[in-house]
Design a protein around this motif. Structure first.
Motif, short mmCIF file in Angstrom:
data_model
loop_
_atom_site.label_atom_id
_atom_site.label_comp_id
_atom_site.label_asym_id
_atom_site.label_seq_id
_atom_site.Cartn_x
_atom_site.Cartn_y
_atom_site.Cartn_z
N LYS A 90 -1.39 6.11 -24.23
CA LYS A 90 -0.52 6.66 -23.53
C LYS A 90 -0.73 6.52 -22.04
N PHE A 91 -2.07 6.20 -21.77
CA PHE A 91 -2.56 6.19 -20.57
C PHE A 91 -2.05 4.59 -19.75
N ALA A 92 -2.17 3.83 -20.75
CA ALA A 92 -1.89 2.41 -20.54
C ALA A 92 -0.54 2.22 -19.99
N ARG A 93 0.70 3.04 -20.43
CA ARG A 93 2.00 3.00 -20.30
C ARG A 93 2.01 2.99 -18.48
N TYR A 94 1.33 3.89 -18.03
CA TYR A 94 1.52 4.28 -16.65
C TYR A 94 0.41 3.51 -15.85
N TYR A 95 -0.86 3.24 -16.32
CA TYR A 95 -1.73 2.60 -15.51
C TYR A 95 -1.45 1.24 -15.04
N THR A 96 -0.89 0.45 -15.74
CA THR A 96 -0.46 -0.95 -15.17
C THR A 96 0.46 -0.78 -14.05
N PRO A 97 1.57 -0.18 -14.30
CA PRO A 97 2.65 -0.17 -13.03
C PRO A 97 2.02 0.34 -11.91
N GLY A 98 1.11 1.43 -12.19
CA GLY A 98 0.38 2.20 -11.06
C GLY A 98 -0.40 1.22 -10.45
N VAL A 99 -1.37 0.28 -11.07
CA VAL A 99 -1.89 -0.76 -10.29
C VAL A 99 -1.46 -1.76 -9.32
N VAL A 100 -0.22 -2.06 -10.09
CA VAL A 100 0.91 -3.08 -9.38
C VAL A 100 1.33 -2.66 -7.99
N PHE A 101 1.82 -1.27 -8.03
CA PHE A 101 2.28 -0.59 -6.89
C PHE A 101 1.37 -0.16 -5.84
N GLY A 102 0.04 0.02 -6.43
CA GLY A 102 -1.01 0.26 -5.55
C GLY A 102 -1.48 -1.02 -4.86
N ALA A 103 -1.45 -2.07 -5.75
CA ALA A 103 -1.77 -3.35 -4.76
C ALA A 103 -0.89 -3.57 -3.76
N LEU A 104 0.54 -3.67 -4.27
CA LEU A 104 1.29 -3.86 -3.10
C LEU A 104 1.41 -2.97 -2.03
N ALA A 105 0.95 -1.61 -2.11
CA ALA A 105 0.79 -0.73 -0.97
C ALA A 105 -0.38 -1.14 -0.17
N LEU A 106 -1.56 -1.71 -0.82
CA LEU A 106 -2.76 -2.16 -0.12
C LEU A 106 -2.53 -3.43 0.62
N ALA A 107 -1.42 -4.19 0.28
CA ALA A 107 -1.14 -5.49 1.01
C ALA A 107 -0.40 -5.36 2.22
N PRO A 143 -1.77 -3.58 7.40
CA PRO A 143 -1.48 -4.12 8.55
C PRO A 143 -0.71 -3.59 9.35
N LEU A 144 0.30 -2.60 8.73
CA LEU A 144 1.41 -1.93 9.50
C LEU A 144 0.81 -0.64 10.27
N VAL A 145 -0.28 -0.23 9.79
CA VAL A 145 -0.79 1.05 10.40
C VAL A 145 -2.21 0.85 11.16
N ALA A 194 -5.17 -5.37 12.31
CA ALA A 194 -5.25 -5.93 10.71
C ALA A 194 -4.47 -7.01 10.41
N ALA A 195 -4.75 -8.04 9.70
CA ALA A 195 -4.39 -9.33 9.26
C ALA A 195 -3.59 -9.15 8.01
N PHE A 196 -2.41 -9.41 7.76
CA PHE A 196 -1.89 -9.45 6.18
C PHE A 196 -2.83 -10.34 5.39
N SER A 197 -3.11 -11.46 5.87
CA SER A 197 -3.97 -12.39 5.06
C SER A 197 -5.03 -11.65 4.51
N ASP A 198 -5.91 -11.00 5.26
CA ASP A 198 -7.02 -10.27 4.60
C ASP A 198 -6.50 -9.04 3.64
N TRP A 199 -5.58 -8.30 3.86
CA TRP A 199 -5.25 -7.16 3.07
C TRP A 199 -4.41 -7.93 1.82
N ILE A 200 -3.74 -8.85 1.77
CA ILE A 200 -3.06 -9.45 0.69
C ILE A 200 -4.53 -10.03 -0.13
#
Length: 760
Positions: free
Chosen positions: A414-431, A435-437, A441-447
């Motif tokens: 059950k956990f796997a159904r929500y874990y992977t999308p969470g990781v993807v959106f978390g990485a997107l937020a991290l990238a 750099p915006l706040v 901060a450079a986009f290249s570093d955070w990407i």
């Protein structure tokens, strides 16, 4: 007060429905009927589930008219009254991905017509229970489509599509060859995967070591990346095209392509390399566990000897009915449960009970399927059909073991159904967000950090390792002959504080030495020796309770045996202990004081150099002992090196050994010159005879009757045989003189002259 209206649930079959658009229209129109509370269409199964109020027949007539108006020719039929549940088992050949297996099981369980679906990843079997037998064919078709969507290379086979149908002439060999071919196919696939990764590593290493231009580096790293990660990329693309975006393939693809995008080529290739190597090790572990679990299925009987009047014919065990008579020959597996009506025999029950000692069965006693008949011919009256037999119940436990999921597995699924999308959106937020706040901060570093986060957070280690851990645990236990009924039981073992065991062979090796002769009834030991002494040359006090005897009792035993002209000696393990402690002289002196007339020199549990072994034999001979040396290891897992044994045999005789014993232990199986069934390897026997100066130099340990018969018929009635149980001495002598049918012809051709017999 308002009265609640009762609703009736009806499932309708829409035969001839082939238009998806029409199906949606029918669903909508039916849902608009005032008598209908809810309408749900399953186009794949061609069923319409309707919750309606009273006057069901009238409502169904309206639904039939709607369906015919929208798609002429569609016939609406009621299925509820005729619904009968049915089970189906499918084989998924080539399924090697535990994560994909879980997805397949989830998708199949989502089908409305499926009551329950369990995918046994270890055995590559999908068990389906459908609510209505009439739609089973459609369900199977849908399952094939689901499997093809998730794993295009997997082949779905029904029971009747198996390539190995039961043929009574060669069913076993076909089954065995099929198993071997499956194993070979798995090995070949793993080898090809290893070669593919190896080629990629060569390009990767070249790119790391060679000084190239940017274009050259990109080309070499790119080739290495595509070779190593091509499968991952193609899987990711295929899944995205089917709307299945968030999985480990997607994460790995995004992370490594991103690494290439920011020109971190080595990191991109390395990440994909580590992932694929991990997948390769996972496949190796799965295949090993799968082979271990499947090895337990070897107890399945291939045929039954059905007695029909005076004729006996081989049939499928499923064809035998309760009350039928079957014949079980020596060496055969008992195919069905029943009662012995004729014949006596020793049966091996180890596959069922773990008990190492064979059990004797005779008329009137119960015999269970899965036992192995050892020496007698039995006629058995069947009292259970094969489906209810003991062996079939065990097979069901083996096959369903991986289907019984532990709470941890269920949670991870059950956990796997929500874990992977969470990781993807978390990485997107991290990238994007830092750099915006964060000033400067450079986009290249955070990407780059986001890509690292994607790789580190890949769900494979978590999502795949949990079920794989349970598969591995069940498989490892199976390799040791332990059947764990499922992952839930394996997890429960984590809480066990105390384990109580029974049965010799569970915690011990399951082999025995005769520690004491206990005559039956009014017989005394003197009576037994008086009767059998003429047929015994040596008596061995084995390494067992004799080590605990008081000296006076031990001396009385020795005096009793030697008074009948029998040489007596302590087991070789005593000498091995003395050598280990550096007390060989004290041992020989004490043995002489106690009255032993012979000693055994062996290295069954320790290693003796050739020079040390020779010195021990010569020293024991100087004490005026008859020296019996023993060759071969007690541990049957240690390889029997024939050339080394022959050389050792010859050297022992040259050093003064009176006789050389060929080790076989009490089981007489899978050790020395014997195979796992206890049959003699004639080539090994001949080579040992060539290594001796005379046949009489060798004592062959032969605890099984068929081995004794073989030696007497091959080497004559005077052959030296050892490891004979005291209660079998007279039976062996009857074989020697030919009053038993097994050796009668040999006795007619041989001179009745006995060299000797060794007894334990």
């Amino acid at each position: 007060m308002m009265e609640t209206e009762s609703l009736a649930k009806e499932k309708l079959l829409l035969e001839g429905l082939n238009c998806p658009s029409c199906a949606s229209k029918i669903e909508a129109k039916v849902g608009e009927l005032p008598e209908v509370e809810e309408s749900k269409m399953n186009f794949m199964m061609k069923t319409l589930e309707v919750k309606m109020r009273i006057d069901q027949d009238e409502v169904i007539e309206k639904i039939a008219k709607i369906a015919d108006d929208i798609e002429p020719g569609v016939e609406v039929k009621r299925t509820k009254q005729r619904a009968v549940k049915q089970n189906k088992k499918l084989t998924l050949e080539g399924l090697d991905c535990a994560n994909c297996a879980q997805k397949i099981e989830n998708r199949v369980n989502e089908l409305e017509e499926v009551a329950k679906a369990d995918l046994n990843f270890t055995l590559q079997e999908l068990s389906i229970e459908v609510n209505d037998a009439k739609v089973l064919a459609e369900v199977v078709t849908t399952v094939r489509e689901i499997v093809h969507d998730l794993e295009p290379d997997v082949i779905v086979k029904e029971d009747n599509e198996s390539c190995c149908g039961h043929d009574h002439e060669h069913g076993h060999s076909d089954s065995q060859s099929h198993s071997d071919s499956d194993s070979q196919a798995d090995n070949n696939e793993l080898k090809s995967e290893g070669i593919r990764i190896g080629i990629g590593v060569v390009f990767f290493a070249a790119a790391l070591l060679l000084k190239l231009s940017f274009v050259g580096e990109l080309a070499l790293y790119g080739v290495a990346y595509l070779i190593i990660g091509g499968k991952v990329l193609s899987k990711s693309a295929r899944n995205i095209s089917k709307g299945q975006i968030f999985d480990e393939n997607f994460l790995m693809s995004i992370a490594t392509i991103g690494a290439f995008a920011i020109q971190e080529f080595p990191e991109g290739v390395a990440v994909m390399l580590f992932y694929e190597v991990g997948e390769l090790f996972q496949d190796l572990a799965v295949n090993r566990s799968r082979r271990s679990i499947k090895s337990l299925l070897d107890i399945r009987p291939d045929y039954a000897n059905l007695k029909d009047g005076d004729e006996v014919k081989e049939v499928d065990p499923n064809q035998v009915q309760i009350g039928d008579l079957i014949v079980v020959k020596p060496g055969e597996k008992v195919p069905l449960d029943g009662e012995v009506v004729e014949g006596e025999s020793m049966v091996d029950t180890a596959a069922l009970t773990g008990e190492s000692v064979p059990r004797k069965v005779k008329p009137g006693e119960e015999i269970l399927s899965g036992m192995i008949n050892q020496d007698g011919l039995l006629t058995v009256k069947v009292n259970k059909e094969f489906g209810e037999s003991t062996v079939n119940k065990i097979l069901e436990l083996v096959q369903n073991a991986a289907s019984e999921k532990a709470p941890t597995e269920k949670f991870i699924t059950k956990f796997a159904r929500y874990y992977t999308p969470g990781v993807v959106f978390g990485a997107l937020a991290l990238a994007i967000i830092p750099p915006l706040v964060i000033p400067g901060a450079a986009f290249s570093d955070w990407i780059y950090r986001a890509l690292v986060f994607l790789v580190v957070s890949c769900p494979c280690a978590l999502v795949v390792s949990i079920p794989l851990g349970f598969f591995g645990g069940i498989g490892s236990a199976s390799k040791q002959g332990v059947l764990i009924k499922g992952g839930n039981y394996l997890e429960a073992l984590n809480k066990v504080k105390t384990v109580v065991m029974d049965k010799t062979g569970t915690l011990t090796e399951g082999v025995f030495d005769v520690a004491e002769i206990v005559p039956e009834g009014d017989w005394s030991k003197e009576d037994l020796l008086e009767l059998a002494a003429d047929y015994i040359d040596f008596h061995k006090l084995s390494f067992g309770t004799s080590a605990l005897y008081q000296p006076e009792i031990l001396q009385k035993k020795i005096e009793l045996v030697t008074s009948y002209g029998i040489d007596i000696y302590p087991g070789g393990t005593y000498l091995e202990i003395a050598v280990t402690q550096g007390k060989l002289e004290q041992y020989l002196t004490r043995a002489k004081e106690l009255g032993f007339t012979a000693v055994e020199v062996s290295d069954g549990t320790i290693e003796l150099t050739s020079n040390l072994r020779s010195a021990i034999i010569r020293q024991a001979a100087e004490y005026d002992f008859k020296v019996l040396s023993e060759v071969g290891k007690k541990d049957k897992n240690k390889k029997f090196r024939l050339s080394k044994i022959v050389k050792k045999l010859k050297q022992d005789i040259d050093d003064g050994a009176y006789k050389v014993i060929i080790e076989a232990r009490e089981s007489g199986k899978g050790i020395s010159i014997y195979d796992e069934e206890g049959d003699i390897d004639e080539f090994k026997m001949e080579q040992l005879l060539l290594g001796a100066y005379d046949q009489g130099d060798i004592i062959w340990e032969a605890p099984l009757k068929k081995q004794q018969v073989m030696f007497i018929n091959t080497l004559g009635p005077n052959v030296n045989l050892g490891n004979i149980s005291p209660d079998e001495i007279l039976a062996l002598e009857s074989l020697r003189v030919g009053v038993r049918g097994d050796t009668f012809k040999t006795a007619l051709l041989q001179e009745d002259k006995r060299i000797g017999v060794e007894s334990k």
